[in-house]
Design a protein around this motif. Sequence first.
Motif, mmCIF file in Angstrom:
data_model
loop_
_atom_site.group_PDB
_atom_site.id
_atom_site.type_symbol
_atom_site.label_atom_id
_atom_site.label_comp_id
_atom_site.label_asym_id
_atom_site.label_seq_id
_atom_site.Cartn_x
_atom_site.Cartn_y
_atom_site.Cartn_z
ATOM 1 N N ALA A 1 37.502 51.579 34.515
ATOM 2 C CA ALA A 1 38.183 50.432 35.676
ATOM 3 C C ALA A 1 39.440 51.927 35.458
ATOM 4 O O ALA A 1 39.349 52.786 35.184
ATOM 5 N N GLY B 1 35.365 46.393 34.712
ATOM 6 C CA GLY B 1 35.404 47.749 34.104
ATOM 7 C C GLY B 1 36.142 47.665 32.824
ATOM 8 O O GLY B 1 35.886 46.912 32.247
ATOM 9 N N GLN C 1 38.371 43.847 35.904
ATOM 10 C CA GLN C 1 38.316 43.906 34.013
ATOM 11 C C GLN C 1 37.169 43.212 33.248
ATOM 12 O O GLN C 1 37.359 41.587 34.085
#
Lengths: 420, 74
Positions: free
Chosen positions: A151, A176, B61
């Motif tokens: 990321a 990420g 994420q």
Amino acid sequence: MTGRGGVTTGPLPIGQFVQLVKQTVVRDPLFKNQALRGEVTQWKQYPSGHTYFSLRDQDGQMRAVIWKGRCAIDSSIKEGSEVVVLASLDLYVRRGEIQLNVERIEPVSILGELEKTKRLLVEQLRKEGELDRERLAIPLPPKHIAIITGAGSAALSDMQQLIENRWPGLRRTVIGVLVQGPRATEEIVRGLAVARKLADPVRARKRGEPPVDLVIVGRGGGSPEDLWSFNLEPVARAIIASPVPVVSAVGHESDILVSDLVADLRASTPSDAVERVVPVLPELHYFLDEYQERLTNASRRQISDNRQRLRTLHARLRVAPMAGLNRAKAQLFALTSRMKVSSNQSLSIQTTRLAQFEASLAAIHPQRVLERGYSMTQTTDGSVVSSIACIEVGQNITLNFADGSADAEIKKTHTNEGEK
Amino acid sequence: MSDEKITYTEAMHRLETIVSTLERGGMGLDETLKLYEEGADLLRLCKTELSAAEGRLHELQLDDIETELQAEEQ
């Protein structure tokens, strides 16, 4: 404060204190001839012959010195080398700095160790047939790309930029993950597991988006150690298990990574991966427009060809009866002339045969007989007398000779013996 | 169209065949029209496929997307 010897009182000069510390440190067996492992930084070899550097790892570091001639130094050791040293703790009193006096230094070949495990893994995968497995085709166009990478990394922003240049708004999901350090392997594997879930059509329908149909997993370049997660079995297995094609997109020049060997497509960098799987949208439109044009033009030409053919047929149809007649005439003419030739031939044959008849006829003409001394008798009505029975006494007859004739009267008749 | 619709790549291959057949010539009118219609359908399909590739851009994420997926499972 009281000194150790208890001789003086009052504040202790710092130099003496440092000396005291040094004595304590140097005497302690724990700090003598200790084998230590770490990475070399700030490596500096001075003309004096002494070598200074720092030994460090992710948790701490210390200055170190190799006094001139103290030990052999492997020429491969440089900034960043992993080494094992045999060293004792010392304290440089002037600066009050603790340092390591190095007695021996050896480079550590972790890479050698890693290479060995990598080779074994490749061998194992080959045995299992994973290296020869049929690769999945890269979809065109990809309708949902999952990108697994660091990321906020430069590699990611390069890829994003490149994708936007080639196909603005192409659907993609970036996952990420850490791509370096002790947790990288686990995170990359988890990232691939997430991509696998997103590739499930049922789940995708629930999420209201097309299933992931292509995965790019990678990172920018780095040292072999930095990239090592991509040489490990869990990552290799996760790539193999992917139901959709996986592109291995790790920046590296020479060594092939295990992820390259098992992926459906190998790219040399993250940007290379994008260039290989993301088409340039305007080019695709251009191709389609070109096909559209060719299709229309070719069909139009076909239609006009057909019309032309129809016209030609029509024209031929009109002249067809005349043509038939002319052909019949020509045939007739040919036949006639052939007939003439053949009848001329038979005529001449017949003429010859006629002449032959004439000749043989001439040979048996009565005149020829008379010429030999015979005579021919005719009655007055002109019929030839060939028997005595045809005449009677008193009848007038004509005797014919070769060169004249005489009239006579029958006086008497005689019949030959045995004739009657 | 059914679920087993052809892919973009297959459509492009078929288009190439159709167009070059037409360009070679010698087709009857019926066949020409049939090929033209098939080609036009394929072109429409390709354009639909291209626009179907555009969509949302997520950047998440690992932990967040895992949580999101877990929430969906419950």
